[in-house]
Write a protein that holds these residues in place. Structure first.
Motif, PDB file in Angstrom:
ATOM      1  N   ALA A   1      10.987  24.120  -2.453  1.00 47.73           N
ATOM      2  CA  ALA A   1      11.655  25.367  -2.845  1.00 47.73           C
ATOM      3  C   ALA A   1      11.595  25.554  -4.357  1.00 47.73           C
ATOM      4  N   ASP A   2      11.445  26.804  -4.772  1.00 41.82           N
ATOM      5  CA  ASP A   2      11.425  27.126  -6.193  1.00 41.82           C
ATOM      6  C   ASP A   2      12.825  26.901  -6.764  1.00 41.82           C
ATOM      7  N   ALA A   3      12.935  25.938  -7.679  1.00 42.40           N
ATOM      8  CA  ALA A   3      14.262  25.569  -8.200  1.00 42.40           C
ATOM      9  C   ALA A   3      14.537  26.154  -9.580  1.00 42.40           C
ATOM     10  N   ASP A   4      13.660  27.052 -10.042  1.00 40.83           N
ATOM     11  CA  ASP A   4      13.807  27.542 -11.415  1.00 40.83           C
ATOM     12  C   ASP A   4      15.166  28.195 -11.658  1.00 40.83           C
TER      13      ASP A   4
ATOM     14  N   ILE B   1       9.682  24.409 -11.576  1.00 41.01           N
ATOM     15  CA  ILE B   1      10.044  23.191 -10.855  1.00 41.01           C
ATOM     16  C   ILE B   1      10.231  23.528  -9.381  1.00 41.01           C
ATOM     17  N   LEU B   2       9.507  22.818  -8.531  1.00 40.54           N
ATOM     18  CA  LEU B   2       9.687  22.950  -7.083  1.00 40.54           C
ATOM     19  C   LEU B   2      10.378  21.701  -6.570  1.00 40.54           C
TER      20      LEU B   2
ATOM     21  N   PRO C   1       0.832  -1.211   0.000  1.00 37.13           N
ATOM     22  CA  PRO C   1       0.000   0.000   0.000  1.00 37.13           C
ATOM     23  C   PRO C   1       0.864   1.258   0.000  1.00 37.13           C
ATOM     24  N   ALA C   2       0.465   2.235  -0.796  1.00 30.86           N
ATOM     25  CA  ALA C   2       1.220   3.495  -0.862  1.00 30.86           C
ATOM     26  C   ALA C   2       0.799   4.387   0.287  1.00 30.86           C
ATOM     27  N   ASN C   3       1.750   5.143   0.811  1.00 33.67           N
ATOM     28  CA  ASN C   3       1.433   6.063   1.904  1.00 33.67           C
ATOM     29  C   ASN C   3       2.140   7.392   1.630  1.00 33.67           C
ATOM     30  N   PRO C   4       1.634   8.142   0.636  1.00 31.91           N
ATOM     31  CA  PRO C   4       2.358   9.343   0.195  1.00 31.91           C
ATOM     32  C   PRO C   4       2.410  10.411   1.277  1.00 31.91           C
ATOM     33  N   GLY C   5       3.540  11.094   1.347  1.00 33.03           N
ATOM     34  CA  GLY C   5       3.712  12.175   2.312  1.00 33.03           C
ATOM     35  C   GLY C   5       3.788  13.524   1.620  1.00 33.03           C
ATOM     36  N   ALA C   6       4.730  14.334   2.046  1.00 38.80           N
ATOM     37  CA  ALA C   6       4.849  15.700   1.512  1.00 38.80           C
ATOM     38  C   ALA C   6       5.326  15.674   0.058  1.00 38.80           C
ATOM     39  N   VAL C   7       5.002  16.765  -0.663  1.00 39.07           N
ATOM     40  CA  VAL C   7       5.440  16.872  -2.060  1.00 39.07           C
ATOM     41  C   VAL C   7       6.942  17.141  -2.085  1.00 39.07           C
ATOM     42  N   LEU C   8       7.676  16.296  -2.791  1.00 39.53           N
ATOM     43  CA  LEU C   8       9.133  16.465  -2.901  1.00 39.53           C
ATOM     44  C   LEU C   8       9.533  17.083  -4.233  1.00 39.53           C
TER      45      LEU C   8
END
Lengths: 508, 226
Positions: free
Chosen positions: A324-327, A319-320, A252-259
């Motif tokens: 953080a903004d990685a642009d 792209i984050l 089962p997937a257990n997604p957390g914070a957006v990376l």
């Protein structure tokens, strides 16, 4: 056609790579050699094709290899390689900076064949293998799968009597595999015999008629294809995932914070019709996710990760990384958030020792360290992936399997929140899959994420928690794996759903 | 103008030698400098790839040539006013010469050189030497860039650093570049062996070769599945 008797091959170490191998390939026969990564398939095929010892020296060689009754060592090189067509596992070993049509025509031009005949043969091969979209491109700029198709076309160009292919389906999407299978079946009229090695026995099931397993340095007796494919035990004993295995239990997937978050990404790189390779691409990858990205060869998967890393320029989009903004970040700064494991690790290695590569992954600046914590971490990573004994070896001296493991060790050691793994070929055998599982567990259990790019749909089905399909320049599907297989987008690819049909013998 | 790229390699080579001859025969800097500038402008007009990199290199070359000539002439007792035109003329000759051969190198793929040499029925050894001589530098430069990208992809900051650090990192690419060059040489020799290259047999070519060399195989695709 080809007879091999009591063949022993070794590189000077305590154990031989191949011991007392005996087998034959008769006219009309299509023989598949199956073995786990590192089992000696490549060395055996090199000897069978006459490359060892004619072109490649090896410290220990004994036994007999005869082609049409003559020892290969007595056949003139020109005659030998007119009779035997060969495609290496690592196709970069036989391709250089030629265009696609130059590379295919090269064997015919070298043999002084008339221009009109060359052009006619080029047309046949380009049409048969659907290589027209690649015409005019330099082979070294193609994706791995595209390069392989070009190398296979070059091997077929001179109509060899014996065709020797070392893992020819590596990096090919399912449709390209089917094209290859069809071409090899059609080539039966001119190619008398086929000797091919694969880790995945099902990939060329419609082509081969006989299968031999290579295990513990020795060849098994030949099996009829239809007799062995439904079995399980012989494959497991040879360290290979059985071709007829069933779907495994999904974690089962257990997604957390957006990376990682991509939005509106459009590339500057465009196709010949002027359309950007990627248009308005957007997706997220969260902690604890193993996201699989699939798509046709040349769909833009390589361009996508290059854009994420900042190695390919984008026209628009953002792209984050880790929130953080990685642009505006440099490629190196992005790479400390996104570790990349390419299909061919040689592309990203530049240090002189295996331990140096892992230390570099941790420090991102140097391959040597006086910091005990860094040294200990690097040593622990090598131990985790079974490479401790090779710490001081030169990375360029490693086998394909060892390089793949080094890639996982480097990505794991880097500690980046996201790792992009491009076609992990070691995952096709039991031990390789175990190593990949260790990597995935290490990444996901520590709150990191993995983006897996692969044409191995069973691997995707086994390990991915989410599926994305890249098609027509964008993410055409993004959702649960099982939903993906049933989606119209997947249907449009024309690929078979993994585990949906039993992989018994017979033409696919 | 990009059709100039498809000129027969030997025509390009002849043009390059002609440009070099003019550059070395024109008297003094008054003709030499405009001629050198014209050569660079022609590169721009016909869309030679990688021109920005060439211009950077040309500026560096100009600075080094002028500095070395000024120092040399100074030690021979020549005043700066007299030395400057001599140094400028010498730099201009080198720029015009390098521009001409840069055009040949950048617009001639190994395949097009092989085709031109094979169509001219040159001995295979001459064919091979010509294609490798002019093809190897772009190949090594691509590898140099690929190694830089590998360093970036592994997190090594090679862009946002001071120039001396940038130069140091560039020098550090020497060893992997050497390894790559050896691998490339192996791949070339391996492909020559298994694909039937024979010094005793003249090659043919699939391309139509005349004043121009056919750049790609013509294809009218009616069945393209993509």
């Amino acid at each position: 056609m080809l007879n091999i008797a009591n063949l022993n091959l070794g590189f000077g170490g305590p154990a031989q790579v191949v011991a007392e191998a005996t087998c034959s390939v008769a006219d009309g026969q299509r023989l598949l050699i199956c073995g786990a990564a590192g089992s000696g398939k490549t060395t055996f095929l090199n000897a069978a094709a006459g490359l060892i010892p004619r072109l490649l020296a090896i410290p220990y060689f004994s036994g007999d290899v005869t082609l049409r009754g003559r020892p290969v060592s007595t056949i003139a090189k020109d005659e030998l390689f007119s009779t035997v067509g060969f495609v290496s596992q690592n196709v970069e070993d036989q391709l250089w900076d030629l265009s696609v049509e130059d590379a295919i025509a090269f064997p015919m031009e070298n043999r002084g064949i008339d221009k009109e005949k060359i052009r006619a043969r080029l047309e046949e091969l380009i049409d048969g293998l659907r290589l027209a979209p690649l015409l005019g491109r330099r082979v070294l700029t193609l994706s791995g799968g595209e390069r392989r198709m070009v190398a296979i076309a070059a091997a077929l160009a001179s109509n060899p009597a014996l065709l020797v292919l070392d893992e020819p389906t590596t990096g090919l999407d399912p449709q390209a595999r089917e094209r290859l299978s069809r071409t090899l079946r059609e080539a039966a009229a001119s190619v008398s015999a086929l000797l091919v090695s694969e880790q995945d026995p099902a990939s060329l099931r419609s082509v081969v008629d006989t299968i031999v397993l290579l295990k513990e340095r020795r060849l098994s007796a030949p099996y009829r294809r239809d007799d062995i494919l439904p079995l399980e035990r012989p494959w497991l004993e040879a360290g290979i995932l059985p071709p007829n295995r069933t779907r495994s239990q999904r974690k089962p997937a257990n997604p957390g914070a957006v990376l990682l978050e991509i939005s509106g990404l459009t590339t500057r790189l465009a196709r010949s019709d002027g359309k950007p390779v990627l248009r308005d691409v957007g997706f997220q990858i969260r902690a604890g996710e193993a996201v699989a990205l699939i798509g046709r060869n040349g769909a833009g998967k390589t361009t996508l990760f290059k854009s994420i890393l900042g190695l390919a320029r984008i026209a628009s989009g953002s792209i984050l990384l880790d929130g953080a903004d990685a642009d505006g970040w440099t490629a190196a700064r992005r790479a400390r958030k996104v570790a990349y494991v390419p299909q061919n690790m040689r592309h990203i290695l530049f240090n002189m020792t295996v331990i140096g590569e892992v230390v570099f992954s941790i420090t991102a600046s140097t391959a040597t360290t006086a910091d005990k914590a860094v040294a200990d971490r690097a040593a622990a990573m090598l131990a985790r992936y079974g490479l401790s004994g090779l710490a001081q070896a030169n990375p360029f001296a490693l086998s394909a399997r060892q390089l793949a493991l080094l890639g996982l060790a480097c990505a794991d050691a880097a500690g980046a929140p996201v790792a992009i793994v491009d076609e992990p070929l070691l995952a096709r055998d039991v031990e390789g899959r175990r190593m990949l599982d260790i990597f995935l567990s290490s990444m996901l259990d520590s709150g990191r994420a993995v983006m897996l790019i692969s044409h191995d749909l069973e691997l995707v089905d086994d390990v991915a928690t989410r599926l994305m399909i890249l098609d027509d320049g964008g993410i055409a599907f993004d959702g649960a794996v099982m939903d993906g297989w049933k989606s119209p987008t997947f249907a449009a690819l024309g690929w078979a759903e993994p585990y949906a049909t039993p992989k018994l013998g017979g033409v696919a | 103008m990009s059709q100039m790229h498809d000129l027969n390699f030997f025509v390009k080579l002849a043009l390059a030698f002609a440009v070099m001859a003019v550059a070395w025969l024109v008297p003094g800097w008054r003709f030499g400098v405009p001629f050198a500038v014209l050569c660079v402008l022609v590169l721009w007009a016909i869309g030679v790839p990688g021109l920005r990199g060439y211009v950077k290199g040309a500026l560096l070359l100009t600075a080094m040539v002028m500095a070395s000539w000024l120092v040399n002439l100074f030690f021979q007792g020549v005043g700066i006013g007299d030395a400057l035109p001599v140094a400028a003329a010498m730099a201009a000759r080198l720029i015009a010469t390098t521009a001409a051969f840069y055009f040949v190198m950048e617009t001639s793929s190994p395949g097009s050189i092989l085709a031109a040499a094979s169509a001219a029925r040159l001995p295979p050894i001459a064919t091979l030497v010509l294609s490798l001589t002019f093809g190897i530098i772009p190949m090594l430069r691509d590898d140099f860039e690929r190694i830089a990208d590998a360093q970036r992809a592994r997190g090594m900051e090679v862009d946002d650093v001071a120039l001396p650090t940038k130069l140091r990192f560039a020098l550090a690419r020497g060893v992997p570049l050497l390894v790559q060059a050896i691998r490339m040489a192996h791949a070339i020799s391996f492909s020559l062996a298994i694909y039937g290259f024979d010094l005793k047999r003249n090659r043919t070519t699939w391309r139509n070769v005349g004043l121009m060399v056919e750049p790609r195989f013509p294809w009218k695709d009616t069945n393209d599945e993509t």
